[in-house]
Design a protein around this motif. Structure first.
Motif, short mmCIF file in Angstrom:
data_model
loop_
_atom_site.label_atom_id
_atom_site.label_comp_id
_atom_site.label_asym_id
_atom_site.label_seq_id
_atom_site.Cartn_x
_atom_site.Cartn_y
_atom_site.Cartn_z
N LYS A 2 0.84 -1.21 0.00
CA LYS A 2 0.00 0.00 0.00
C LYS A 2 0.87 1.26 0.00
O LYS A 2 1.83 1.35 0.75
CB LYS A 2 -0.88 0.02 1.25
CG LYS A 2 -2.25 -0.59 1.04
CD LYS A 2 -3.20 -0.11 2.13
CE LYS A 2 -4.63 -0.45 1.81
NZ LYS A 2 -4.92 -1.88 1.76
N LYS A 24 -1.92 1.80 9.43
CA LYS A 24 -0.84 0.90 9.84
C LYS A 24 -0.42 -0.08 8.74
O LYS A 24 0.68 -0.63 8.79
CB LYS A 24 -1.19 0.16 11.13
CG LYS A 24 -2.39 -0.75 11.07
CD LYS A 24 -2.54 -1.44 12.43
CE LYS A 24 -3.66 -2.46 12.44
NZ LYS A 24 -4.99 -1.90 12.23
N ASP A 25 -1.27 -0.30 7.76
CA ASP A 25 -0.90 -1.22 6.67
C ASP A 25 -0.24 -0.51 5.49
O ASP A 25 0.03 -1.13 4.46
CB ASP A 25 -2.13 -2.02 6.20
CG ASP A 25 -3.30 -1.11 5.83
OD1 ASP A 25 -3.23 0.10 6.15
OD2 ASP A 25 -4.26 -1.60 5.23
N ASP A 27 2.79 0.80 3.38
CA ASP A 27 4.18 0.34 3.28
C ASP A 27 5.15 1.46 2.90
O ASP A 27 6.27 1.48 3.36
CB ASP A 27 4.27 -0.77 2.23
CG ASP A 27 3.42 -1.97 2.61
OD1 ASP A 27 3.81 -2.66 3.56
OD2 ASP A 27 2.35 -2.17 2.00
N LYS A 49 7.63 4.62 8.22
CA LYS A 49 7.82 3.99 6.90
C LYS A 49 8.57 4.99 6.02
O LYS A 49 8.50 6.19 6.27
CB LYS A 49 6.46 3.65 6.26
CG LYS A 49 5.69 2.57 7.00
CD LYS A 49 6.31 1.20 6.79
CE LYS A 49 6.00 0.21 7.89
NZ LYS A 49 4.63 -0.13 8.07
N GLU A 206 -2.79 0.89 -4.36
CA GLU A 206 -2.28 -0.49 -4.25
C GLU A 206 -1.15 -0.68 -5.24
O GLU A 206 -1.23 -0.21 -6.38
CB GLU A 206 -3.41 -1.48 -4.58
CG GLU A 206 -4.46 -1.61 -3.50
CD GLU A 206 -3.94 -2.31 -2.24
OE1 GLU A 206 -2.89 -2.97 -2.31
OE2 GLU A 206 -4.61 -2.17 -1.20
#
Ligand code: ZN
Length: 211
Positions: A2, A24-25, A27, A49, A206
């Protein structure tokens, strides 16, 4: 994978500690310019990140604050202008600035932008030979010509970005600079297999790591 893409506008639901839970997901983070350093430093330290960025035409070379003057970009973030770097096998490059309209910093003519792209060619060809593609993500401030752009010189897109898409086929070209006020504005356009995304405010994208 992501991608959190940011540009041009501070968004309340990003500029809050609850971003840690909500995003939190994510990247990687990319910034397409015209955002203050403190905002990007907040996001990068909260999400922990990597953040890749280019400057927009409104970036100030010197920032004055209560701790004195400070030059340069946001701390802990990676400026990808005129270079291509590899992160977890994703090839990420960038081209800062807008069309030249008042002769100030971070403004380029189409010809000057072409010259910047020329300087990236050795790396593009190197990637094509050794990584089987030129580049995955191009981060810019300005859009390509006639894609999400506007007629006035300041907001006109670069024709050499259209050529970049045709020649090097990035999976994403993520830009800012064009403000979206209503739902009628299109923020994603697919051109020859490249998704051109206007990241104004923020967008979640994505990225399928098939490489
Ligand atoms: Zn701008």
């Amino acid at each position: 994978m992501k991608i959190l893409a940011l540009s041009d506008k501070i968004v309340d639901i990003i500029y809050t500690p609850s971003i840690v839970k909500r995003m939190k997901d994510v990247d990687i983070i990319v910034s397409c310019g015209d955002l203050p350093n403190y905002y990007l430093e907040f996001v990068v330290s909260m999400l922990n990140k990597p953040l890749f960025y280019v400057f927009g035409n409104h970036h100030k070379k010197i920032i004055y604050s209560d701790i004195g003057e400070k030059k340069g970009g946001p701390e802990g973030c990676i400026n990808v202008d005129n270079r291509i770097i590899r992160y977890k096998n994703i090839l990420i490059g960038g081209l800062e600035g807008s069309m030249r309209y008042s002769g100030k910093n971070y403004q380029y003519t189409d010809f000057q932008m072409c010259m910047k792209i020329n300087r990236m060619k050795p790396k593009l060809y190197f990637n094509k030979i050794f990584k089987k593609r030129y580049i995955d993500i191009l981060i810019t401030h300005a859009p390509p010509y006639k894609i999400h752009d506007e007629k006035d010189l300041c907001h006109r897109g670069f024709k050499c970005f259209n050529n970049f898409i045709n020649n090097y086929r990035p999976r994403y070209l993520i830009h800012g600079h064009i403000h979206i006020y209503g739902l009628e504005n299109n923020w994603m356009t697919e051109v020859n297999g490249t998704r051109v995304v206007n990241a104004y405010g923020f967008k979640i994208l994505e990225f399928d790591c098939k490489n």
